[in-house]
Structure formats: C-alpha cells, structure tokens
Design an enzyme around this catalytic site. Structure first.
Site, PDB file in Angstrom:
ATOM      1  N   ASN A 136      -0.173  -5.541  10.265  1.00  0.00           N
ATOM      2  CA  ASN A 136      -0.279  -6.565  11.313  1.00  0.00           C
ATOM      3  C   ASN A 136      -1.487  -6.326  12.215  1.00  0.00           C
ATOM      4  OD1 ASN A 136       0.486  -4.332  12.759  1.00  0.00           O
ATOM      5  ND2 ASN A 136       2.194  -5.303  13.827  1.00  0.00           N
ATOM      6  N   HIS A 138      -2.242  -3.476  13.795  1.00  0.00           N
ATOM      7  CA  HIS A 138      -2.105  -2.526  14.914  1.00  0.00           C
ATOM      8  C   HIS A 138      -2.893  -1.245  14.654  1.00  0.00           C
ATOM      9  CE1 HIS A 138       1.870  -0.464  13.339  1.00  0.00           C
ATOM     10  NE2 HIS A 138       0.817   0.020  12.734  1.00  0.00           N
ATOM     11  N   GLU A 143       0.632  -3.016  19.227  1.00  0.00           N
ATOM     12  CA  GLU A 143       0.981  -4.181  18.421  1.00  0.00           C
ATOM     13  C   GLU A 143       0.143  -5.390  18.850  1.00  0.00           C
ATOM     14  OE1 GLU A 143       2.501  -3.354  15.989  1.00  0.00           O
ATOM     15  OE2 GLU A 143       4.511  -2.565  16.270  1.00  0.00           O
TER      16      GLU A 143
HETATM   17  P1  PGA Z   1       0.319   3.432   7.049  1.00  0.00           P
HETATM   18  O1  PGA Z   1       0.355   2.926   8.544  1.00  0.00           O
HETATM   19  O2  PGA Z   1      -0.773   4.441   6.980  1.00  0.00           O
HETATM   20  O3  PGA Z   1       1.677   4.047   6.822  1.00  0.00           O
HETATM   21  O4  PGA Z   1       0.073   2.246   6.192  1.00  0.00           O
HETATM   22  C1  PGA Z   1      -0.828   2.612   9.195  1.00  0.00           C
HETATM   23  C2  PGA Z   1      -0.483   2.170  10.587  1.00  0.00           C
HETATM   24  O5  PGA Z   1       0.604   1.591  10.765  1.00  0.00           O
HETATM   25  O6  PGA Z   1      -1.276   2.402  11.504  1.00  0.00           O
END
Ligand code: PGA
Length: 259
Positions: A136, A138, A143
């Site tokens: 998304n 973030h 967020e």
């Molecule tokens: P992920 O998460 O490395 O588990 O894909 C990345 C994030 O949410 O910043």
C-alpha cells in the site's frame, strides 16, 4: 535518486550488503536503520555470512529499527525485537546494547515514541536507513495518509497491512497498532537504501518513485531525499516508466567505473 534494477532478489540482497559493508568499512561505528518484514531477510542472511567469514564486523555498529508492534514485549515471538534477533543480531558480533527498537510494551507509548525519536538524534542520527515498501506504499508503519513530516509516534495499521502481516501465518494474531519512526524521522537519515522484490510490489514501487509526492503513498517521500538508493528486482520494477533512463544511468556508471 539512484535506481538499480538487478537480475534477481538475491542480486538485490548482495548489492544492499555491499552498500552496508562499504559504510561500515568507512565508519566502523556507523548507525544503521533497520527494517523487518520479508524483503530484508536475504540482505540480513548475506550480512551474517560476511560477518561469519570475518569480512565485516558489527562490533561498533549501532542499529535503530523502524518500528515495533504496540502492546508486544521484546521477548514475545511476534515482536520485531524477536524477529531481529532471529535474523541478524544473534548471528553477528553486534553488542545487544547497541541494538535499538521502540519498546512496544511501554506504559506510555506516546512518551516512548518521543524518547525513541530523541535517542536517534542524541546518538547523532542514522547514517543509512534500510527500507522496504508495503504493497500500500507504506514505509515503516506510516500508512497512506501519514504526514510527510511526521515523527516517531503511535500509528493504527491499515486493513491492507493487517492482511499482509497475517499472510501465511494463520495462528498469528496481528497487532493493530505500532510505534513507528515518522516519515520526517526517516528522511533525517543521511542516506536511504530502499529495497523491493517481487510482482506484488510493482504498483507501490512505481507510485513511490514516479508518482506524485503525496501522503497517499508515504514511500513517495523518498523523492525528497538527496541520497536515496533504490534496489529492485525486475518484478518489482515492472510498472516503472523511466526504465530506459535508469538503464542509461547504469551504462554511464559502468563506463565511468571501467576508466
Ligand atoms: P515486506 O514488508 O518486506 O514483508 O514485504 C515491507 C513493508 O511492509 O514495509
């Protein structure tokens, strides 16, 4: 922004490890900003490998993690403290006293967040901040909708993040809040190292690198940083539009290096 599109997720990990190693060799007491999640795991495995081969020492390195789940103590298996010990700290010569994460179980989380932000400043700031990107958009747990100048604080996780955190872990009770460095805190780091691998990240990577600067995509804030390196595999780079330009830069870089 320096964008590298490498042939595989493993090549991304090796390049990221090279960048960390170069910093630590130049500055043995470097302060590294760390991230949890799936993306940096191959990088941590590579750093552990180099440490065990005696090529790289963390003896004087200090680390600051981006975030920790709220209400979760450092010894709970679902804590980011636990995840970091598992993937890195327990396997290298780092002094545990030099590894910092926000205390998710602090009695006063707002005060803990402010103290964590102040600690980073008091120690002299982060030299290199490693970042993943959420699907998304973030960074840390900032967020969509997060202020681009936010400081370390308590944030509520989005539904998309809760779903992603739960993926493949049916027994995992995903905490709904976290203490996270703010976007302003992240941008204070002297350099950023952004990693993304896999198709699922392609839209967020394109929005972050080439979309408008917007709180809608918190990772777009990396466009504001004067020293950001982004390392991608071809899948994560699939939705980028300026690929031809990144290739041109890469060719120029190789040309310079060979002279
Ligand atoms: P992920 O998460 O490395 O588990 O894909 C990345 C994030 O949410 O910043």
């Amino acid at each position: 922004m320096d964008v590298w599109i490498l042939e595989s997720a493993q090549a991304v990990a090796v390049k990221a490890a090279d960048i960390c190693a170069e910093l630590i060799q130049a500055k043995p007491d470097a302060r590294l900003g760390l991230a949890t999640g799936a993306t940096p795991q191959a990088l941590y495995a590579e750093l552990v490998r180099r440490n065990q081969l005696g090529q790289l020492s963390f003896a004087r390195v200090e680390t600051f993690n981006l975030d920790e789940y709220l209400g979760v103590g450092p010894n709970q298996p679902r804590s980011f403290h636990h995840a970091m010990r598992d993937s890195l700290f327990d396997h290298v010569d780092i002094d545990p006293i030099n590894t910092h994460l926000p205390a998710g179980d602090a009695a006063d989380p707002a005060a803990e967040a402010a103290a964590y932000d102040a600690l980073i400043k008091a120690r002299g700031g982060i030299d290199l901040q490693i970042l993943g990107i959420g699907r998304n958009g973030h960074i840390g747990f900032n967020e969509p909708g997060s202020s681009l100048r936010s400081r370390t604080r308590v944030k509520t996780l989005s539904r998309a993040t809760l779903r992603d955190n739960q993926l493949g872990k049916p027994d995992f009770e995903a905490p709904v809040m976290a203490i996270t460095m703010g976007i302003g805190t992240i941008l204070d780091a002297r350099a950023l190292l952004v990693l993304a691998t896999g198709w699922a990240k392609a839209p967020a990577v394109a929005a972050a690198l080439e979309g408008p600067l917007s709180a809608r995509c918190p990772a777009s804030a990396i466009q504001l940083h004067p020293d950001a390196t982004v390392v991608l595999d071809p899948a994560a780079a699939a939705d980028l539009r300026l690929t031809e330009y990144y290739e041109l830069v890469d060719r120029a870089r190789r040309h310079l290096a060979s002279h």
